[in-house]
Structure formats: C-alpha cells, structure tokens
Design a protein around this motif. Structure first.
Motif, mmCIF file in Angstrom:
data_model
loop_
_atom_site.group_PDB
_atom_site.id
_atom_site.type_symbol
_atom_site.label_atom_id
_atom_site.label_comp_id
_atom_site.label_asym_id
_atom_site.label_seq_id
_atom_site.Cartn_x
_atom_site.Cartn_y
_atom_site.Cartn_z
ATOM 1 N N SER A 8 0.821 -1.208 0.000
ATOM 2 C CA SER A 8 0.000 0.000 0.000
ATOM 3 C C SER A 8 0.861 1.267 0.000
ATOM 4 N N ILE A 9 1.743 1.365 -0.979
ATOM 5 C CA ILE A 9 2.638 2.521 -1.090
ATOM 6 C C ILE A 9 2.271 3.323 -2.331
ATOM 7 N N ARG A 10 2.186 4.628 -2.176
ATOM 8 C CA ARG A 10 1.957 5.527 -3.302
ATOM 9 C C ARG A 10 3.252 6.296 -3.541
ATOM 10 N N LEU A 11 3.752 6.249 -4.764
ATOM 11 C CA LEU A 11 5.001 6.920 -5.116
ATOM 12 C C LEU A 11 4.747 8.252 -5.807
ATOM 13 N N ARG A 12 5.662 9.188 -5.588
ATOM 14 C CA ARG A 12 5.630 10.468 -6.300
ATOM 15 C C ARG A 12 7.053 10.811 -6.710
ATOM 16 N N LEU A 13 7.201 11.310 -7.923
ATOM 17 C CA LEU A 13 8.485 11.777 -8.427
ATOM 18 C C LEU A 13 8.359 13.263 -8.708
ATOM 19 N N ASP A 14 9.209 14.051 -8.074
ATOM 20 C CA ASP A 14 9.270 15.484 -8.343
ATOM 21 C C ASP A 14 10.628 15.780 -8.963
ATOM 22 N N VAL A 15 10.618 16.578 -10.013
ATOM 23 C CA VAL A 15 11.847 16.950 -10.701
ATOM 24 C C VAL A 15 11.852 18.467 -10.858
ATOM 25 N N GLU A 16 12.962 19.081 -10.479
ATOM 26 C CA GLU A 16 13.106 20.541 -10.595
ATOM 27 C C GLU A 16 14.495 20.870 -11.092
ATOM 28 N N PRO A 17 14.645 21.781 -11.998
ATOM 29 C CA PRO A 17 13.598 22.309 -12.880
ATOM 30 C C PRO A 17 13.291 21.309 -13.985
ATOM 31 N N LEU B 178 16.036 15.491 -8.204
ATOM 32 C CA LEU B 178 14.995 14.467 -8.230
ATOM 33 C C LEU B 178 14.604 14.139 -6.802
ATOM 34 N N THR B 179 13.310 14.108 -6.546
ATOM 35 C CA THR B 179 12.823 13.726 -5.226
ATOM 36 C C THR B 179 11.859 12.561 -5.356
ATOM 37 N N LEU B 180 12.156 11.488 -4.640
ATOM 38 C CA LEU B 180 11.285 10.325 -4.536
ATOM 39 C C LEU B 180 10.527 10.468 -3.219
ATOM 40 N N THR B 181 9.202 10.374 -3.288
ATOM 41 C CA THR B 181 8.380 10.386 -2.081
ATOM 42 C C THR B 181 7.516 9.133 -2.084
ATOM 43 N N ALA B 182 7.486 8.458 -0.944
ATOM 44 C CA ALA B 182 6.647 7.274 -0.780
ATOM 45 C C ALA B 182 5.702 7.513 0.385
ATOM 46 N N MET C 17 13.307 11.469 -0.314
ATOM 47 C CA MET C 17 14.736 11.698 -0.451
ATOM 48 C C MET C 17 14.961 12.442 -1.761
ATOM 49 N N THR C 18 15.882 13.400 -1.715
ATOM 50 C CA THR C 18 16.211 14.203 -2.883
ATOM 51 C C THR C 18 17.659 13.962 -3.275
ATOM 52 N N TRP C 19 17.872 13.825 -4.583
ATOM 53 C CA TRP C 19 19.228 13.712 -5.129
ATOM 54 C C TRP C 19 19.474 14.913 -6.024
ATOM 55 N N SER C 20 20.614 15.557 -5.838
ATOM 56 C CA SER C 20 20.929 16.746 -6.634
ATOM 57 C C SER C 20 22.201 16.561 -7.461
#
Length: 115
Positions: free
Chosen positions: A2-11, A24-28, A79-82
């Motif tokens: 029951s995990i929902r993933l989100r990927l955020d990328v900026e810019p 890049l940010t991975l959110t669970a 977690m964010t990776w830059s």
C-alpha cells in the motif's frame, strides 16, 4: 503493498550547461493501515524507457532515516538527489522520467533540455 510513489523533478526545463541543477525527489506514502517496509532500494527510474543505473546506485546506497525501512501508516518518507542530472541526461531533447516499484508507479515527469 500500500505505497503511493511520487516523483518530483526541478527544474523541468534546463540546458546542457545547467544539468547540475537538476533535483529528483522520490516520495513514498503509506496509504495502508500498518507499518511497512516500502523496499525503496528496489525503486526503478527509467529515462525514455531505459533503466537508470545511476539512480539504482543512488537509491540503493547511503544513509537513510528509519522511516525508509519502517514507514508508519499514513506517513511518508522522501529523499532528494541533486547530483544525478549529468548522469541521467547527455544531450539536448525531451526526456520522460518514470519512477516505479513493482506495480506502483509515480506520474512520469518530462524534462526538456536545450543545447
């Protein structure tokens, strides 16, 4: 699971010279009713359909907070990776970044890279 993933990328719009600014940010999020190990070390990022070895190495290594391995119900961990931009993208173009873990997938993100 029951995990929902989100990927955020900026810019989402950059140039070859500014790839080092890509984050890049991975959110669970645990949308279930019990504590789970989301096994995020197995998350997979594809770039235009090709699995990223750089992301696999990054997500599978390093220090992690406790929630990374035991995510309480209703809580989330991120977690964010830059430092991945120049290891994911090598030339100008449009790039579809897709994050998945087993049957769970985040909404893909398009990154546009100008010369």
């Amino acid at each position: 699971m029951s995990i929902r993933l989100r990927l955020d990328v900026e810019p989402t719009s950059l140039t070859l010279a500014t790839l080092d600014q890509l984050k890049l940010t991975l959110t669970a999020r645990n949308v279930g009713m019990a504590i789970v190990d989301p096994e995020l070390h197995r998350a997979r990022l594809t770039v235009n359909g090709t699995p990223s070895k750089a992301f696999a190495n990054a997500v599978g290594n390093g220090r992690r907070e406790e929630k990374w391995f035991a995510l309480p119900a209703g809580d989330e961990v991120a977690m964010t990776w830059s430092t991945l931009g120049e290891r994911l993208i090598f030339e100008p173009g449009d790039y579809a970044l897709a994050l998945s873990l087993d049957e769970n997938a985040a909404e893909p993100v398009t990154v546009v890279v100008a010369p």
